[in-house]
Motif scaffolding. Structure first.
Motif, PDB file in Angstrom:
ATOM      1  N   TYR A 139       3.982  -2.842  -4.174  1.00  0.00           N
ATOM      2  CA  TYR A 139       3.280  -1.668  -4.692  1.00  0.00           C
ATOM      3  C   TYR A 139       4.236  -0.766  -5.465  1.00  0.00           C
ATOM      4  CZ  TYR A 139       0.337   2.528  -4.763  1.00  0.00           C
ATOM      5  OH  TYR A 139      -0.393   3.618  -5.157  1.00  0.00           O
ATOM      6  N   PHE A 164       0.835  -1.195   0.000  1.00  0.00           N
ATOM      7  CA  PHE A 164       0.000   0.000   0.000  1.00  0.00           C
ATOM      8  C   PHE A 164       0.874   1.250   0.000  1.00  0.00           C
ATOM      9  CE2 PHE A 164      -2.467  -3.383   1.985  1.00  0.00           C
ATOM     10  CZ  PHE A 164      -3.604  -3.350   1.180  1.00  0.00           C
ATOM     11  N   ALA A 193      -5.650  -0.739   6.088  1.00  0.00           N
ATOM     12  CA  ALA A 193      -5.846  -1.436   4.815  1.00  0.00           C
ATOM     13  C   ALA A 193      -5.347  -2.873   4.893  1.00  0.00           C
ATOM     14  CB  ALA A 193      -5.125  -0.687   3.700  1.00  0.00           C
ATOM     15  N   SER A 194      -4.200  -3.069   5.556  1.00  0.00           N
ATOM     16  CA  SER A 194      -3.653  -4.409   5.669  1.00  0.00           C
ATOM     17  C   SER A 194      -4.570  -5.308   6.490  1.00  0.00           C
ATOM     18  CB  SER A 194      -2.260  -4.354   6.311  1.00  0.00           C
ATOM     19  OG  SER A 194      -1.688  -5.637   6.378  1.00  0.00           O
ATOM     20  N   ALA A 208      -1.707  -4.834  -4.648  1.00  0.00           N
ATOM     21  CA  ALA A 208      -2.712  -4.905  -3.587  1.00  0.00           C
ATOM     22  C   ALA A 208      -3.897  -5.769  -4.005  1.00  0.00           C
ATOM     23  CB  ALA A 208      -3.191  -3.504  -3.218  1.00  0.00           C
ATOM     24  N   GLN A 260      -2.068   2.408   6.008  1.00  0.00           N
ATOM     25  CA  GLN A 260      -1.439   1.144   5.659  1.00  0.00           C
ATOM     26  C   GLN A 260      -1.881   0.034   6.610  1.00  0.00           C
ATOM     27  OE1 GLN A 260       2.780   1.945   5.755  1.00  0.00           O
ATOM     28  NE2 GLN A 260       2.887   2.154   3.531  1.00  0.00           N
ATOM     29  N   ALA A 299      -1.051  -0.520  -7.824  1.00  0.00           N
ATOM     30  CA  ALA A 299      -2.223  -1.091  -7.151  1.00  0.00           C
ATOM     31  C   ALA A 299      -2.485  -2.544  -7.518  1.00  0.00           C
ATOM     32  CB  ALA A 299      -3.459  -0.252  -7.469  1.00  0.00           C
TER      33      ALA A 299
END
Length: 422
Positions: free
Chosen positions: A103, A40, A51-52, A111, A48, A108
């Motif tokens: 990334y 990310f 999102a993770s 991801a 980060q 993207a």
């Protein structure tokens, strides 16, 4: 029945395969911070992390999809075949995660690829986890069903323990800088190797389902049978709700304390190595408690031990979470120590408790779907929700309140079961 001379070895084989598959699934959580940095944008470290853990949760959201396919497969083609399929899927996904570009290299796309592979892992676990407990209970000697299903669940926790251990060793040997850069890939490569070992182990396990279909089926025939089984399961939706209520509390507590707060403590007054070491040690202590929970289910009753452990968890969860939240690594040790006994006892007793709510020909399907939906919606999302409550909204009491709420439906479901069995 051919299974009788091999009851203990078959149940232990199921538990060992469960351990190997859960190792693959667990290592993502212990490398969440490193994966966030790799997959990310670096502009917002808090984003980060969220999102993770969001992709961590996606793995759990994919579990119901797996349960819809693999659960009926276990009821139609047999427990052994379903568990072989699941561990093969897990091993391939772990291997591919280890090879993903970052990334910085492909943007993207990295991801999205991580998201897809995490969903694949979740699909695999959707049938595997509950199927292994069903298999262990069915393969066990009479009067030992709780003990053996508890051992199967302990296998999953041992997989988590090994994931935590490998994470701690990786950080110790290579250092956090190397872990964030490239060393995080090594546990995923190891996960692919242990999946191969699990596949070989399961290939020699005897089948416990006497009505398993032996002749070959086309994909069209198989999916028609799966659709019919799912229609039957849907008609018993009340059991699915009951299963969800019974297992959500312990699983939410586990993922908040042993996944989220490990990462949180590493960033607030500690290091990844020290936080993982604490979690590893306490999980190791907790594994025998899972077996004890299954043994107590045989000795004093599966409803009674679940009732006692649920109330203990409800009483201890708030001080445990507050200790983990404010005490750094020391607080993490205190918080996990407070909650480990009730959570592990619940894990040990739940396999046989839930298995006995469903008749054998629907056992894998109902157990897998009910369990996976609950874990996907509540437990798997718990680290992400906790990060949102605490790190983005700064709600101090949010994590403790969030966990405590789940005790209410669990106690209600147990109260209903106690009334039905009086």
């Amino acid at each position: 029945m051919a299974i009788i001379p091999k009851r203990y070895s078959a149940a232990f084989a199921g538990a060992t395969g469960n351990m190997l598959e859960w190792f693959d699934f667990a290592i993502y959580g212990y490398f969440a911070t490193a994966l966030g940095k790799v997959f990310f944008p670096a502009s917002d470290p808090t984003l980060q992390t969220v999102a993770s853990f969001g992709i961590f949760a996606i793995g759990y959201l994919a579990r119901p999809i797996g349960s819809l396919i693999l659960g009926p497969v276990g009821d139609l083609l047999g427990r052994r075949k379903m568990m072989i399929w699941s561990i093969m899927i897990m091993g391939v996904a772990s291997f591919m995660v280890a090879l993903l570009p970052s990334y910085a290299q492909v943007g993207a796309i990295a991801a999205y690829a991580l998201l897809f592979l995490r969903m694949t892992q979740g699909f695999s676990i959707g049938g595997e986890y509950t199927g292994s407990m069903v298999y262990a209970a069915e393969a066990s000697p009479q009067g030992k069903e709780g003990l053996m299903s508890g051992i199967a669940h302990a296998g999953a926790l041992l997989g988590f323990f090994l994931g935590s251990l490998i994470a701690a060793l990786t950080a110790f040997v290579f250092g956090e800088s190397a872990v964030n850069d490239w060393a995080w890939r090594l546990p995923f490569l190891l996960g692919a190797l242990v999946a191969i070992a699990g596949w070989k182990l399961r290939a020699h396990m005897p089948e416990t389902l006497e009505t398993a279909i032996q002749h070959k089926l086309s994909f069209k025939e198989l999916f028609a049978l799966i659709a019919l089984r799912l229609k039957e399961v849907a008609q018993g939706w009340k059991v699915l709700v009951q299963i969800a209520a019974l297992i959500s509390f312990s699983n939410v507590l586990f993922y908040v304390q042993f996944v989220y707060f490990v990462d949180y403590a590493a960033k607030h007054g500690g290091s990844m190595q020290s936080a993982n070491t604490v979690a590893t040690a306490i999980q190791f202590v907790g594994i025998p408690l899972v077996v004890l929970g299954g043994w107590l289910a045989d000795k004093i009753g599966r409803i009674k031990i679940t009732w006692y452990a649920t109330w203990a968890g409800a009483i201890l969860c708030i001080p445990a979470i507050l200790a983990s939240q404010f005490g750094g690594v020391v607080g993490l040790a205190i918080g996990q120590s407070l909650i480990v006994a009730p959570v592990m006892l619940l894990f040990g007793a739940q396999g046989i408790l839930i298995s006995r709510l469903v008749k054998p020909e629907q056992r894998c399907s109902v157990f897998a779907i009910g369990y996976s939906l609950a874990v996907a919606l509540f437990a798997g999302t718990a680290p992400m929700v906790t990060a949102w409550l605490l790190e983005i909204n700064a709600w101090t009491w949010g994590p403790a309140a969030y966990c405590f709420i789940y005790a209410i439906p669990a106690i209600y479901a147990l109260h209903s079961l106690r009334n039905e069995n009086q």
